[in-house]
Design a protein around this motif. Structure first.
Motif, short mmCIF file in Angstrom:
data_model
loop_
_atom_site.label_atom_id
_atom_site.label_comp_id
_atom_site.label_asym_id
_atom_site.label_seq_id
_atom_site.Cartn_x
_atom_site.Cartn_y
_atom_site.Cartn_z
N PRO A 1 42.19 50.83 -1.89
CA PRO A 1 43.60 50.75 -2.28
C PRO A 1 44.29 49.70 -1.41
CG PRO A 1 42.95 53.02 -1.72
CD PRO A 1 41.83 52.14 -1.33
N GLU A 2 44.87 48.70 -2.06
CA GLU A 2 45.41 47.55 -1.32
C GLU A 2 46.47 47.92 -0.30
OE1 GLU A 2 46.85 44.01 -3.42
OE2 GLU A 2 45.21 44.39 -4.84
N LYS A 3 47.38 48.79 -0.74
CA LYS A 3 48.50 49.14 0.13
C LYS A 3 47.99 49.86 1.38
CE LYS A 3 52.63 51.57 -0.16
NZ LYS A 3 52.89 52.89 -0.63
N LEU A 4 47.08 50.78 1.16
CA LEU A 4 46.54 51.55 2.28
C LEU A 4 45.78 50.66 3.25
CD1 LEU A 4 45.96 54.21 3.70
CD2 LEU A 4 44.06 54.58 2.13
N TRP A 5 44.98 49.75 2.70
CA TRP A 5 44.22 48.86 3.57
C TRP A 5 45.17 47.99 4.40
CZ3 TRP A 5 39.93 48.43 6.04
CH2 TRP A 5 39.59 47.20 6.63
N ARG A 6 46.26 47.52 3.73
CA ARG A 6 47.23 46.69 4.45
C ARG A 6 47.83 47.47 5.63
NH1 ARG A 6 49.54 44.58 -0.07
NH2 ARG A 6 51.22 46.09 0.02
N GLU A 7 48.13 48.73 5.35
CA GLU A 7 48.72 49.57 6.39
C GLU A 7 47.75 49.74 7.58
OE1 GLU A 7 51.41 53.59 5.89
OE2 GLU A 7 50.28 52.82 4.18
N VAL A 8 46.50 50.01 7.22
CA VAL A 8 45.47 50.19 8.25
C VAL A 8 45.30 48.90 9.05
CG1 VAL A 8 42.95 50.42 8.53
CG2 VAL A 8 44.20 52.04 7.10
N ALA A 9 45.31 47.78 8.35
CA ALA A 9 45.13 46.49 9.01
C ALA A 9 46.33 46.14 9.91
CB ALA A 9 44.89 45.40 7.97
N GLU A 10 47.53 46.47 9.42
CA GLU A 10 48.72 46.20 10.24
C GLU A 10 48.68 47.00 11.53
OE1 GLU A 10 52.07 46.86 7.65
OE2 GLU A 10 51.61 45.00 6.56
N MET A 11 48.16 48.21 11.45
CA MET A 11 48.04 49.03 12.65
C MET A 11 46.86 48.58 13.51
SD MET A 11 48.71 52.77 10.92
CE MET A 11 48.52 53.78 12.37
N GLY A 12 46.03 47.72 12.93
CA GLY A 12 44.88 47.21 13.68
C GLY A 12 43.75 48.21 13.82
N LEU A 13 43.76 49.28 13.02
CA LEU A 13 42.75 50.34 13.16
C LEU A 13 41.34 49.82 12.93
CD1 LEU A 13 44.46 53.35 11.33
CD2 LEU A 13 44.47 52.77 13.77
N HIS A 14 41.22 48.83 12.04
CA HIS A 14 39.89 48.32 11.67
C HIS A 14 39.27 47.48 12.78
CE1 HIS A 14 42.65 45.11 11.08
NE2 HIS A 14 41.83 44.31 10.42
#
Lengths: 376, 337
Positions: free
Chosen positions: B36-49
């Protein structure tokens, strides 16, 4: 509650090395009869020597001859002994259960008289819980202690008690009123009390440490009572965390496994290597569980449900491991073999069904654990 | 002596996933064959990945324990995201001193058939999780880290319906790497497996407390309660073992701990899936119910980065040659080094 990972400190690792090297000198390979974990041979001299090292009654308070050490430190010592099948039978119950229980619930006089002697390896305890009509269902116990003057008159029978014949004391649970759970009281019974007779019941492997006890108008002074009248049930359940979560629950066949590896019989045999690897991996996982439980006990927590979960699966795993080793042995091992590891394997095959019975049957443990899980 | 993951981070991540990875979101991701694009963006913004990779190297910082806690939570909520893959790939690039590109990354499985010639890496790799949608493929061959553009030759899915594609590799070496992708991946997958097992244990406990049959909640039947216990055992053992292997990896080589962990977790996953479905009955077999999203992840992950059987053989060979099981169980990789 989630179990938390922990590692040994430098001091703890140092203790491990000390114990290991002492055991190498005190029990050189071949110099002692091998035992299956906590059912190790009874050797009072070894127990006294161990006590002299400060490795008995480790968690008992210093003022009563104990060493004020941690559950983790005790685990380290116990683990090294079980790994070589050391003769732990004389001191096992007193060190693991009765001592800590007396330290917690005993009178000042009981603590002064008994605890230092447990720590010196001079006293041996057996647990008088099960009865002919009560196994894991302790609420149905019927052996009665009835008030008489300053003491108690006891009548009834206990059965399936390991080591009672050789013990100096029995820590027994008697019925003192009709209330199911609150009608039970613990007593410290000296082995040679008049009215107490102990008979050996030959065990399935031919050993004779299993016993039945009869109490015929046995009189105990009230000073023999441990803890509150009616408090026996609660005192007992509190004892169970370490009893159930300990390394002894999956190390019964440690010397057999060690011998299998040392003999190099598995080298190059893919099927044997795979079984050996799976057993090793699981032993590693179980060790982590026991270690975490001990550490949490030291931190004042009481992972009762986790301990029940561990005992239930660890005892099954011990049994499966026996089957696995036996399958790779190539023939039926001989109980009277000159090779001590072969006869130990034969004994393990015979007695392994007992491992998921003693200390609460697996069926009862699953009920206990399920209730604990549902309360979360 | 205890070291653990950052508690605030863990609770933030669990909150995020519990809100965003609903049954519908996971189902949709399966249908789309994409995160899901939105969720991935959120995860990436938090730097979790990129947790677990040093900030100087372009990561988000934090320890391996933090990374494992994130993966555990991702497993718990069946997060349809290439977090583990991106973390693994980023760690390789950081180790090789190469730049970490933006976006999702995928890892070429260490079992892939690759040829190294000068700085060029060529070959094929089957069943590469999350290949499609990745910015770049990252792998290691003969101690050389490489990146390759994503060239999908066949789009597939794993048992949980997440992308798992065959790819053609035409890559370039970007530096040396001493990392072991099999071990890194096994540790990551074990964390995800443990998380999923925890969630399955909890879901099953709740369900059997609510489901009434024969006049009472089915969880009160001893036979059903036993499955609840089995699930708690599998989850407890796996979660604790992940933390232990993580701690070992933090302080030195941890090949033994990680292999033992994955071996145990793979077996536990099978046991847990069986018990959960048995306790649930027919409803657990339907796509409309949450359980299958979690059990299918167990089936997918247990087969990646080391198989139960191969790991057992490997561990057994090691122990047999070492000559003492007790030594290895107590001291782990240290005893073997």
């Amino acid at each position: 509650m989630r179990l938390e990972a922990t590692e040994l400190t430098d001091e703890e690792l140092e203790l491990q090395q000390k114990v290991r090297s002492w055991l190498r000198d005190r029990l050189p390979a071949g110099s002692y009869p091998l035992g299956l974990g906590m059912s190790g041979e009874i050797d009072p001299e070894f127990s006294r020597d161990l006590g002299a090292q400060g490795w008995l009654g480790m968690a008992l308070p210093v003022e009563y001859g104990g060493h004020g050490r941690s559950a983790v430190e005790r685990l380290i010592v116990v683990e090294e002994m079980l790994a070589i099948g050391a003769p732990v039978g004389f001191h096992w119950v007193g060190d693991r259960q009765s001592g800590p229980s007396i330290a917690k619930h005993g009178t000042e006089e009981q603590k002064r008289e008994i605890l230092p002697a447990i720590a010196r390896g001079e006293l041996s305890f057996a647990i008088g819980m099960s009865e002919p009509d009560s196994g894991s269902d302790l609420a149905s116990l019927r052996t009665r202690a009835v008030r008489e003057g300053d003491g108690w008159r006891v009548n009834g029978a206990k059965i399936w008690t390991s080591g009672a014949y050789e013990a100096t004391h029995i820590l027994a649970l008697f019925r003192t009123s009709e209330e199911k759970h609150t009608g039970l009281t613990q007593f410290i019974v000296p082995r040679h009390t008049e009215g107490l007779t102990i008979n050996k019941i030959p065990f399935i492997d031919g050993t004779r440490h299993f016993c039945e006890m009869h109490f015929d108008d046995m009189y105990l002074p009230d000073t023999a009572r441990m803890g509150e009248v009616g408090g026996g049930w609660g005192q007992n359940t509190a004892e169970l965390v370490l009893e159930r979560g300990g390394v002894d629950r999956w190390m019964s066949i440690a010397p057999i496994l060690e011998n299998w590896v040392r003999s190099r019989a598995a080298v190059g045999d893919r099927a044997a290597e795979a079984d050996l690897g799976a057993i090793t991996a699981r032993n590693w996982a179980f060790r982590g569980l026991s270690l975490s439980i001990a550490r949490m006990v030291d931190e004042g927590k009481s992972p009762v449900t986790e301990a029940a979960l561990v005992k239930e699966m660890a005892t099954r795993f011990e049994q499966e491991s026996v089957d696995t080793v036996a399958r790779h042995f190539g023939r039926t091992p001989d109980l009277h073999s000159d090779d001590p590891y072969e006869s130990l394997l034969a004994r393990a095959i015979l007695v392994s069904p007992s491992w998921s019975i003693r200390g609460g049957t697996n069926e009862i443990l699953r009920s206990v654990a399920a209730k604990g899980l549902n309360k979360r | 002596m205890t070291t653990r993951a950052d508690a605030d981070l863990v609770s933030t991540v669990r909150d995020l996933f519990s809100q965003r990875c609903t049954h519908e979101v996971v189902t949709q991701a399966e249908q789309d064959g994409a995160a899901p694009e939105k969720l991935w963006r959120e995860v990436a913004e938090m730097g979790l990945h990129l947790v677990g990779v040093d900030e100087e190297a372009g990561g988000s910082g934090g320890t391996i324990l933090d990374a494992l806690a994130i993966l555990h939570a991702a497993g718990e909520f069946a997060a349809p995201l290439p977090i583990a893959e991106t973390m693994l790939a980023a760690a390789v690039l950081a180790d090789a001193g190469a730049e970490i590109p933006d976006g999702a990354l995928a890892v070429v499985p260490p079992t892939a058939d690759l040829t190294l010639s000068g700085d060029a890496v060529s070959g094929e790799a089957k069943h590469v999780p999350w290949a499609r949608g990745a910015a770049v493929l990252v792998g290691i061959v003969d101690g050389k880290a490489f990146t390759a553009p994503v060239e999908v030759t066949r789009s597939g899915v794993d048992a949980s319906g997440m992308p798992s594609d065959d790819v053609k590799i035409n890559g370039t070496v970007v530096g040396d790497s001493s990392r072991d992708l099999l071990l890194d991946g096994a540790l990551a997958r074990s964390a995800q497996l443990a998380g999923a097992m925890e969630a399955i244990a909890e879901l099953t406990r709740e369900y059997t407390n609510e489901r009434i049959q024969f006049g009472q909640p089915v969880g009160r039947f001893q036979a059903v309660a036993q499955h609840i216990v089995t699930l708690a055992q599998m989850a407890t053992m796996s979660s604790l073992s992940v933390e232990r292997a993580g701690l070992a990896a933090l302080s030195g080589p941890a090949a033994f701990e990680i292999k033992a962990l994955k071996q145990v977790s793979d077996r536990n996953a099978t046991t847990a899936a069986r018990a959960a479905h048995q306790a649930h009955g027919a409803i657990g077999m339907t796509q409309e119910y949450r359980l299958q999203q979690l059990t299918r992840r167990l089936y997918a992950w247990r087969g990646e980065f080391g198989l139960e059987k191969e790991l057992a053989e490997d561990l057994g060979k090691t122990v047999a040659e070492h000559g003492s099981m007790h030594d290895v169980v107590v001291a782990g990789s240290e005893a073997l080094s």
